[in-house]
Enzyme design. Structure first.
Site, PDB file in Angstrom:
ATOM      1  N   TYR A  53       2.962 -16.057 -11.654  1.00  0.00           N
ATOM      2  CA  TYR A  53       2.092 -15.932 -10.485  1.00  0.00           C
ATOM      3  C   TYR A  53       1.806 -17.296  -9.877  1.00  0.00           C
ATOM      4  O   TYR A  53       1.734 -18.292 -10.578  1.00  0.00           O
ATOM      5  CB  TYR A  53       0.758 -15.282 -10.882  1.00  0.00           C
ATOM      6  N   SER A 235      -1.082  -2.100 -10.870  1.00  0.00           N
ATOM      7  CA  SER A 235      -0.817  -1.383  -9.616  1.00  0.00           C
ATOM      8  C   SER A 235      -1.439   0.015  -9.590  1.00  0.00           C
ATOM      9  O   SER A 235      -0.769   0.998  -9.276  1.00  0.00           O
ATOM     10  CB  SER A 235       0.688  -1.289  -9.347  1.00  0.00           C
ATOM     11  N   GLY A 240      -1.018  -0.999  -3.157  1.00  0.00           N
ATOM     12  CA  GLY A 240      -1.732  -0.801  -1.908  1.00  0.00           C
ATOM     13  C   GLY A 240      -1.293   0.444  -1.164  1.00  0.00           C
ATOM     14  O   GLY A 240      -1.933   0.860  -0.189  1.00  0.00           O
ATOM     15  N   LEU A 242      -1.552   3.561  -1.962  1.00  0.00           N
ATOM     16  CA  LEU A 242      -2.525   4.650  -2.001  1.00  0.00           C
ATOM     17  C   LEU A 242      -3.744   4.412  -1.114  1.00  0.00           C
ATOM     18  O   LEU A 242      -4.533   5.328  -0.892  1.00  0.00           O
ATOM     19  CB  LEU A 242      -2.961   4.906  -3.445  1.00  0.00           C
ATOM     20  N   LYS A 245      -2.863   2.272   3.974  1.00  0.00           N
ATOM     21  CA  LYS A 245      -2.714   1.222   4.992  1.00  0.00           C
ATOM     22  C   LYS A 245      -1.357   1.251   5.694  1.00  0.00           C
ATOM     23  O   LYS A 245      -1.202   0.686   6.779  1.00  0.00           O
ATOM     24  CB  LYS A 245      -2.939  -0.154   4.375  1.00  0.00           C
TER      25      LYS A 245
END
Length: 345
Positions: A53, A235, A240, A242, A245
């Site tokens: 990350y 997740s 994202g 669900l 958007k």
């Protein structure tokens, strides 16, 4: 906030874990620190990161997230208040040790670098980020080919990694060991090798789990129950998806689809399933994001659900699931929808 035991250890973690993978790419250090403060104030004691990350991993971004967390610890002096998890990449990323797969030597090298970035002497939970032999997670599901694996080589690699992990536990640099993006067979072999050789026992597995992807419900759930290897679900909002958007072809500025110039989870099947779950939430007067998080927390194999956000507003919305209990009627509606859309991504 609920607390769960981390495997067969005396460590208890909040059943919501703060994910950090966007800090250093989509998020600044100040934004990452604001999220840590918000999670702390909500009662969360568990934070997950990785050497890879910020994502997408690259020579420019990888390692930044750990540095941001380390700077928080240095500024706030609260390292002991957090259960901290990190990971070594499984291999294949050319900017991480030339793409070499995880093995004993690379684990020690990666851990020492992570400790330096995190400004700490130890990591509570150190995980292998993905199975080097191949796995069915992410988009690999459709081309997974376990028949191509060399069994002897796989077992030798697992033994080598566990021996080094055992040394690092004895040295006090890590407390416990976990895996990520693993299979039932893989976890069983990690456990067997550990038991036969007096090496560290897995305490957790970090795999994807959400309303759209529930592979854990079957063989992995059985292993988790009998062997006390709980799930750390990443997740829980399907990246994202669900949230809704991306409905009607939308690409919100700053979203993962926008930032990464694509979104592999989005297709006609996942879009239809997401609409169906939004209809469930609407029928019961629920926020669909909070419903998705609350559902994960109902699962009997769940140790902690890893939440992530690119803004404090998003994080506040997700944290609203802490006090949400889904009724039997909601759960029945979710089950009926799952029967219609068992594998949309």
């Amino acid at each position: 906030m609920q607390f769960k035991s981390l495997g067969r250890t005396d460590i208890t973690v909040t059943d919501i874990c703060l994910g950090t993978m966007t800090w250093g790419s989509q998020n600044t250090e100040a934004e990452g620190h604001a999220q840590i403060a918000m999670a702390r104030d909500a009662g969360i004691n568990f934070m997950d990161t990785a050497e890879l990350y910020a994502v997408p991993g690259s020579p420019e971004t990888s390692g930044r997230t750990e540095e941001i967390i380390g700077n928080w610890f240095a500024a706030n002096g609260d390292r002991e208040k957090w259960i901290l998890a990190s990971k070594i990449g499984g291999g294949g990323s050319s900017f991480l040790r030339g793409g070499r797969r995880a093995d004993g030597a690379s684990i020690r090298e990666a851990l020492e670098a992570s400790l330096k970035r995190l400004k700490t002497d130890y990591i509570d939970l150190y995980q292998i980020h993905w199975a080097s032999r191949g796995h069915y997670h992410f988009e690999n599901y459709w081309r997974y080919a376990p028949h191509r694996q060399d069994t002897a080589d796989v077992l030798a690699n697992l033994t080598d990694m566990l021996q080094t992990l055992g040394d690092l536990v004895r040295e006090g640099k890590i407390r416990h060991v976990g895996v990520s993006n693993e299979t039932t067979w893989g976890i069983a072999k990690w456990l067997r090798i550990a038991e036969e050789n007096g090496l560290p026992r897995l305490v957790s597995v970090q795999n994807e789990y959400n309303l759209l992807r529930r592979l854990f419900d079957h063989d992995l759930a059985e292993l988790s129950h009998h062997e006390d290897v709980g799930l750390l679900a990443y997740s829980p909002l399907a990246g994202g998806m669900l949230s809704g958007k991306y409905f009607n072809g939308a690409t919100p500025k700053g979203s993962r689809k926008d930032y990464q110039k694509g979104f592999w989870r989005l297709n006609e099947h996942s879009d239809a399933a997401t609409h169906a779950y939004h209809e469930v939430a609407a029928r019961h007067g629920l926020d669909p994001v909070q419903m998705a998080i609350a559902f994960c927390r109902t699962r009997p194999f769940m140790t902690s659900t890893i939440i992530g956000a690119t803004s404090t507003d998003q994080l506040a919305q997700v944290l609203g699931a802490i006090d949400l209990t889904l009724s039997p009627e909601v759960l029945a509606d979710i089950d009926a929808t799952y029967r219609r859309f068992p594998r949309p991504i």
